[in-house]
Structures are given as structure tokens and as C-alpha cells.
Design a protein around this motif. Structure first.
Motif, PDB file in Angstrom:
ATOM      1  N   ARG A  91      11.899  28.156   6.483  1.00 14.29           N
ATOM      2  CA  ARG A  91      10.928  27.328   7.187  1.00 14.29           C
ATOM      3  C   ARG A  91      10.146  26.522   6.147  1.00 14.29           C
ATOM      4  N   ALA A  92      10.134  25.213   6.270  1.00 10.10           N
ATOM      5  CA  ALA A  92       9.474  24.367   5.285  1.00 10.10           C
ATOM      6  C   ALA A  92       7.959  24.518   5.382  1.00 10.10           C
ATOM      7  N   GLU A  93       7.336  24.813   4.253  1.00 13.27           N
ATOM      8  CA  GLU A  93       5.884  24.954   4.204  1.00 13.27           C
ATOM      9  C   GLU A  93       5.281  24.191   3.032  1.00 13.27           C
ATOM     10  N   THR A  94       5.981  24.144   1.892  1.00 15.07           N
ATOM     11  CA  THR A  94       5.496  23.436   0.718  1.00 15.07           C
ATOM     12  C   THR A  94       6.147  22.066   0.627  1.00 15.07           C
ATOM     13  N   PHE A  95       5.576  21.195  -0.226  1.00 14.30           N
ATOM     14  CA  PHE A  95       6.194  19.884  -0.391  1.00 14.30           C
ATOM     15  C   PHE A  95       7.609  20.030  -0.940  1.00 14.30           C
ATOM     16  N   SER A  96       7.819  21.000  -1.809  1.00 14.86           N
ATOM     17  CA  SER A  96       9.161  21.230  -2.346  1.00 14.86           C
ATOM     18  C   SER A  96      10.148  21.556  -1.225  1.00 14.86           C
ATOM     19  N   ASP A  97       9.701  22.324  -0.218  1.00 19.13           N
ATOM     20  CA  ASP A  97      10.567  22.642   0.925  1.00 19.13           C
ATOM     21  C   ASP A  97      10.945  21.378   1.691  1.00 19.13           C
ATOM     22  N   PHE A  98       9.943  20.540   1.958  1.00 16.59           N
ATOM     23  CA  PHE A  98      10.219  19.301   2.710  1.00 16.59           C
ATOM     24  C   PHE A  98      11.089  18.354   1.881  1.00 16.59           C
ATOM     25  N   GLN A  99      10.830  18.274   0.590  1.00 15.38           N
ATOM     26  CA  GLN A  99      11.648  17.444  -0.278  1.00 15.38           C
ATOM     27  C   GLN A  99      13.108  17.888  -0.204  1.00 15.38           C
ATOM     28  N   LEU A 119       9.460   9.772  13.616  1.00 16.37           N
ATOM     29  CA  LEU A 119       9.506  11.230  13.613  1.00 16.37           C
ATOM     30  C   LEU A 119       9.407  11.806  15.018  1.00 16.37           C
ATOM     31  N   ASP A 120       9.822  13.068  15.144  1.00 15.35           N
ATOM     32  CA  ASP A 120       9.499  13.890  16.297  1.00 15.35           C
ATOM     33  C   ASP A 120       8.998  15.233  15.764  1.00 15.35           C
ATOM     34  N   ASP A 121       9.081  16.281  16.563  1.00 11.68           N
ATOM     35  CA  ASP A 121       8.402  17.520  16.179  1.00 11.68           C
ATOM     36  C   ASP A 121       8.996  18.193  14.946  1.00 11.68           C
ATOM     37  N   HIS A 122      10.324  18.174  14.793  1.00  6.24           N
ATOM     38  CA  HIS A 122      10.926  18.972  13.722  1.00  6.24           C
ATOM     39  C   HIS A 122      10.699  18.392  12.330  1.00  6.24           C
ATOM     40  N   GLU A 123      10.169  17.182  12.233  1.00  9.84           N
ATOM     41  CA  GLU A 123       9.698  16.712  10.929  1.00  9.84           C
ATOM     42  C   GLU A 123       8.466  17.492  10.482  1.00  9.84           C
ATOM     43  N   ILE A 124       7.841  18.222  11.417  1.00 11.58           N
ATOM     44  CA  ILE A 124       6.671  19.054  11.104  1.00 11.58           C
ATOM     45  C   ILE A 124       6.994  20.503  11.472  1.00 11.58           C
ATOM     46  N   GLU A 125       7.002  20.811  12.765  1.00  9.75           N
ATOM     47  CA  GLU A 125       7.493  22.081  13.299  1.00  9.75           C
ATOM     48  C   GLU A 125       7.679  21.923  14.798  1.00  9.75           C
TER      49      GLU A 125
END
Length: 603
Positions: free
Chosen positions: A261-269, A294-300
Motif C-alpha cells: 500500500r503506497a504511503e511514502t513518496f517513494s511508494d508512489f514514485q 485522477l480518480d480514487d486509486h491515485e490516493i486510496e
């Protein structure tokens, strides 16, 4: 200083007009480690106009000559650390890097003829409408001892760069698959074609383990259509692609499962690298403009702004990555807001942000839910809803019945069947009028679809009806099932029948390997007037009702191709499967067909 390199990601062909095109890349420095960017190194982008075999062209678009007086059609541009070493250049509009350090007294009409810093053209060189171009993009790295709290000006940076003619000649040595972009500018506003074709898609689940390559499969036939090298070559070539949400999945499994689950900028990168570096998608993105939202999965999953109270850090990290990798190559119509509009072939598009401004306000009610931000109460500060309404009115006033495309990642219609406005669900008679505040409240109060935001839906529909705004087509994604909803109005408005054409075309998903989880066509209303599916939406205190029929359902991986035909006043919608084969779907009469032809008012 390092040598010339291919971009780490990109190029992406972004926002396009008749005379310019935005090109996006990401660079990388030797000392970078993921999201930990080396503070002592600065990256710079280089964009060069080239011929069919990758040789640089001069400002007259002729082969670049040798010698110190060579004038390449090339520019440097910044790749900023605060945007994860990404950057864009508006080819045909932006000027030379460092131009503010020159004497600008000379009229701008002659600026392109002057020599800017390090041999760049001093002014922008506008592109020609409806013309094909090929560029190569590269990066180079400079040592940078400037403290992080100080900014090096463009003029100072340009002084440290080599003559651009020298660097422009080196692009021939780079791999075109990783540095070359091809595009065709849009037609001039006063010479618009009568037809327009474009692609529509959403929801690219990344896949897991050995299935990751499956997530990239569908982009190969999409790229072939954009290039004009497949069975659809006899049709007009699509001018651009709309990707309308869930280009990445920050929560690969679930927002409730703390695994991958992406939480840090490194995860999103990492999510963006996995998506944008996949070979088929990378090829597609460099061959025609791609507009994203975007939609929701760009965030959660099912994100809404009420979660900011406990998840502000997640939101700011996700949006920082989104703006670096998606927003930055779009039109940027409204400053740093995520929604925007553009025009192609004389046809207007408004791309809504239906995710970051949605709010549920109070539990157990729906009338204070808002999908496009709270309605404006200050005339100096318009909400997104007011901006969309004013845009629709302006298009109708200036262009009449020209089709108006409104991108809503959240599906406008049809509704999920368990969220329908059916009075029978509350024990009342089937013919009883629906109550927007109470009908089926248990399922609608926290709905992620438009049915959970009746105030926004009502305001938009009543504005369309009151303004006589015709040929409005919503474009949607999200629900993992392609379909078409044809809306109509029952009753009278100001004593007359309402004969407006209103549709929603949905394309989803580009890749979703869990068909048993969602997207079943039987989970959507097909006819809002049939028993068991009643979903009429009341307007103007019940004097008018919006009804719809939905058809053309297709649950497997897909993208859609839309062709606007002015001569016949039609919008033709085709669905293609993940291998690029034409999918046969149901038409309005329930018969299998190769396409659906949507009737519009002539314009």
C-alpha cells in the motif's frame, strides 16, 4: 557535467493546440536513490526537432548544418527536484532557458531570429497547425553546489550549459524507443475538421507477480490505432487519448490491508515508474497527446476530502506525485487546480476533478454531499460546479449544439442497481415520487457514485435543461464495465417538452483481473422506468424527471474509440478488447453490434 542521456521516463506527449505541444520527461542523476534525490546535482532537459531518422533540424526545419553558426530547433528546460526531476516544455510556445537575462527591448516578432543563451532560439518557434512533428528529448546533469534554500536563476543555469548545437547533434546516438516523441498538431481554430476520433480508457490495475505484464497488454493495440498501423487504419486516426482515472493503484490490494500500500513518496514514485515504464504504455504515451485525470486509486480506494482530518499526509504525498507525473503535462487551465478544459477539432472538453473536492459533510444525509466542491457562496470565488456550469453555457452560446464533452471519472449514469431511487425500496408504492433526501438512503448516503450526490447532480441537470444546452456527453471510467447511458426528460419545463441529447459513455477497465469482484452488468440499472430498476431523477420540484436506458455493456478489459461525425450528427462508439479486436456489444434494441451510433442534434 554528465553526457547526454535518454530520459528516465517519457517522453509523454501532453496538452496540444494548433501551434504548440507540451512534452514531459523525468530525468535522473547518477547519485539519486529512488525518491532520495542528490542535492548536489541538477538535471536539465533538452528537446530537439528531428527528421524521420532522428537527425536534428534547424530553425527553418532544414537539416542542421555544421559550424559555430548552426541554429538548431532546440531548447533547454528545467527538471525540478521539487517535482521529482520531472519537467515539461511547451514546444512552440516557450522561450529559451535564461532569456530573462537578455535585453528584451527588441519586439517579440523578431525574437525567434535572435540568438538566445547558449545558441537557443531567443523566442518561441510556433508549430504549424495540423502538421506532424518528431522530437527527441534527453537529459544532462550538472554539479550543483547551490544551497537548497537558494534558487539558481534560469540565466545563471543557462550560463553553465554547453552550446545547444553541440548537444543537439548528439541526440542521433540515443535510442529512439526511449527518447523520441511523434505528434500532429490540432487543426487551426478557423479550419476545424468536421470529424474527430479519440480513445477513452480507465483503471489500469498493475497486476501481481508474473501477471504484471498483463497490465500492459492493452496499450499495444491502443498505440497501433494512434500510429495508424492496425486494422482501423482505414478510419480517421485518433487525435488523442483520455485516461480518466486509476492510472495507478496506490492500494494494490485494499486500503485496509497494509501490504503493498503506497504511503511514502517513494511508494508512489514506484507505482508511476511501474506504469509509465511499461513498454506498450510508454510507446503509446509518446505517439499522441494523452490527457489524464485522477480518480480514487491515485490516493486510496473511495477517497473523499473528509479523510483529510486523519490522512492529510497521505493526501499531500499522493497529490505531489500526481502533479509531477500526470497533472504537469496537462493544460493547467485553472492554476494548480486539477480540473481543466481543452479543445480539439473544434470540439470542447471539460475534465472534472470528481475526487479531491467531494465531501459527505454529515452522516445519514445526502443533500449536503457535494461532488464538485461546495456550491459557491462568494461571487469572487467560484466552485468547480459553477465553473463547469458557466463553461457549458458559454459553449452553447458561442457554438450552439456542437457536442460538449464532460469528463467525469465517476459515472454520471447508469446508477448501481442497489443505489437506485426506487420508492418501493422504502415500502412505498412504485408510482410514488422519489424523495432525494430519503429514498434508499441506507445505500446512497455514503455512495461513491453520482447517486450519492443528488444536490450536485440536480444543479448540473437543471442548468443544462434551463439553458437548453444540447449534445452533452459525459465520459467516464471507474466501474470496470464499459457501457452507454442515453438520458431523456419526462414532463414539461416552462410549458414545453425537453428534447435535449444527453449521454454518458463509460470505458473501464484497461486491466482488472477480478471480474467476480465488481463490474457485473447485472449490477447496474438498464432502464430507469422498469419495475425493480426504477431510478428516475426528479428536477424542478418534480415537474421534470430524468430517465435513462443503459446498454452496450462489456465487462472484460477494454478501451473505447469515439468518432464524431458532423455530417450525420452522430457519435459512433466502438469497444475494443485487450488484444485490439472489435468487441460486439448490445445496441439500444438489445442486438449485438460492432458499434453504437448515438443520435445528436445537428450542428
Amino acid at each position: 557535467m554528465s553526457g547526454l542521456r535518454e530520459p528516465d521516463l517519457g517522453p509523454i506527449v501532453g496538452h496540444m493546440t494548433s501551434t504548440c505541444c507540451r512534452i514531459w520527461i523525468r530525468g535522473i542523476a547518477p547519485e539519486d536513490h529512488g525518491a532520495d534525490l542528490a542535492a548536489a546535482m541538477r538535471t536539465v532537459g533538452l528537446v530537439v526537432l528531428v527528421d524521420a531518422v532522428g537527425r536534428p533540424l534547424d530553425i527553418d526545419q532544414q537539416p542542421l548544418a555544421g559550424g559555430p553558426d548552426a541554429r538548431p530547433f532546440a531548447y533547454y528546460f528545467r527538471l525540478r527536484r521539487e517535482f521529482d526531476r520531472t519537467g515539461t516544455f511547451m514546444f512552440g510556445e516557450e522561450t529559451a532557458l535564461g532569456l530573462e537575462g537578455l535585453d528584451n527591448a527588441e519586439p517579440i516578432a523578431g525574437a525567434a531570429l535572435r540568438v538566445g543563451p547558449v545558441g537557443q532560439p531567443a523566442g518561441p518557434l510556433p508549430l504549424t497547425p495540423d502538421t506532424s512533428y518528431r522530437v527527441r528529448v534527453a537529459t544532462l546533469t550538472l554539479d550543483d553546489t547551490t544551497p537548497d534554500l537558494e534558487r539558481m536563476s534560469d540565466a545563471q543555469l543557462a550560463q553553465r550549459l554547453p552550446n545547444i548545437a553541440v548537444m543537439a547533434r548528439l541526440v542521433t546516438e540515443l535510442d529512439p524507443e526511449r527518447c523520441e516523441a511523434c505528434f500532429s498538431t490540432f487543426a487551426a481554430p478557423d479550419d476545424e475538421p468536421s470529424s474527430l476520433a479519440f480513445l477513452l480508457g480507465s483503471c489500469r490495475y498493475p497486476g501481481v507477480l508474473w501477471k504484471t505484464k498483463e497490465a500492459d497488454r492493452i496499450f499495444a493495440p491502443m498505440a497501433r490505432q494512434l500510429i495508424g498501423s492496425d486494422a482501423t487504419a482505414a478510419l480517421p486516426r485518433p487525435r488523442f487519448t483520455l485516461l480518466v482515472g486509476d492510472q495507478i493503484y496506490a492500494d494494490k490490494y485494499s486500503r485496509f490491508v497494509p501490504v503493498d500500500r503506497a504511503e511514502t513518496f517513494s511508494d508512489f514514485q514506484s507505482r508511476y515508474h511501474e506504469a509509465f515504464d511499461a513498454p506498450n504504455l510508454r510507446r503509446m504515451l509518446r505517439h499522441a497527446p494523452t490527457y489524464m485525470i485522477l480518480d480514487d486509486h491515485e490516493i486510496e480506494d473511495n477517497w473523499h476530502r473528509d479523510r483529510l482530518a486523519t490522512k492529510r499526509g497521505l493526501f499531500t504525498t499522493a497529490i505531489s506525485a500526481y502533479m509531477s507525473y500526470q497533472w504537469s503535462h496537462g493544460p493547467r487551465t485553472f492554476g494548480r487546480h486539477l480540473y481543466y478544459h481543452f479543445t480539439s477539432g473544434g470540439y470542447p472538453f471539460f475534465v472534472c476533478d470528481t475526487r479531491t473536492q467531494r465531501t459527505y459533510q454529515r452522516a445519514g444525509t445526502v443533500l449536503d454531499n457535494h461532488l464538485l466542491g461546495r456550491p459557491s457562496i462568494d461571487p469572487l470565488f467560484d466552485s468547480q460546479l459553477e465553473i463547469v456550469k458557466r463553461w457549458l453555457s458559454r459553449q452553447q452560446a458561442e457554438h450552439g449544439a456542437v457536442p460538449k464533452f464532460v469528463v467525469s471519472p465517476t459515472v454520471f449514469a447508469p446508477s448501481p442497481i442497489d443505489e437506485r431511487l426506487d420508492p418501493a425500496l422504502d415500502g412505498r408504492g412504485a408510482l410514488a415520487p422519489p424523495d432525494l433526501a430519503r429514498t434508499n438512503l441506507a445505500h446512497r448516503a455514503d455512495s461513491d457514485s453520482w447517486s450519492g450526490f443528488p444536490a450536485t447532480r440536480k444543479a448540473l441537470l437543471e442548468h443544462i435543461v434551463a439553458g437548453g444546452i444540447d449534445n452533452v456527453i459525459f465520459l467516464s471510467g471507474d466501474v470496470h464495465c464499459a457501457n452507454i447511458a442515453q438520458m431523456r426528460f419526462d414532463g414539461l419545463h416552462r410549458g414545453e417538452r425537453v428534447a435535449l441529447h444527453l449521454y454518458d459513455v463509460t470505458s473501464s477497465a484497461l486491466y482488472w483481473p477480478f471480474p467476480w469482484a465488481d463490474g457485473d452488468p447485472n449490477n447496474f440499472v438498464h432502464d430507469s422506468e422498469l419495475p425493480g430498476q426504477v431510478d428516475g431523477f426528479p428536477l424542478f420540484d418534480g415537474r421534470l424527471t430524468m430517465h435513462y436506458r443503459a446498454y452496450g455493456f462489456y465487462q472484460a478489459e477494454n478501451f473505447c474509440r469515439l468518432d464524431v461525425d458532423r455530417a450525420r450528427a452522430r457519435l459512433r462508439v466502438r469497444v475494443f478488447d485487450r488484444n485490439g479486436r472489435l468487441a460486439r456489444v448490445g445496441d439500444e434494441a438489445g442486438r449485438l453490434s460492432d458499434y453504437n451510433s448515438l443520435k445528436l442534434s445537428p450542428w
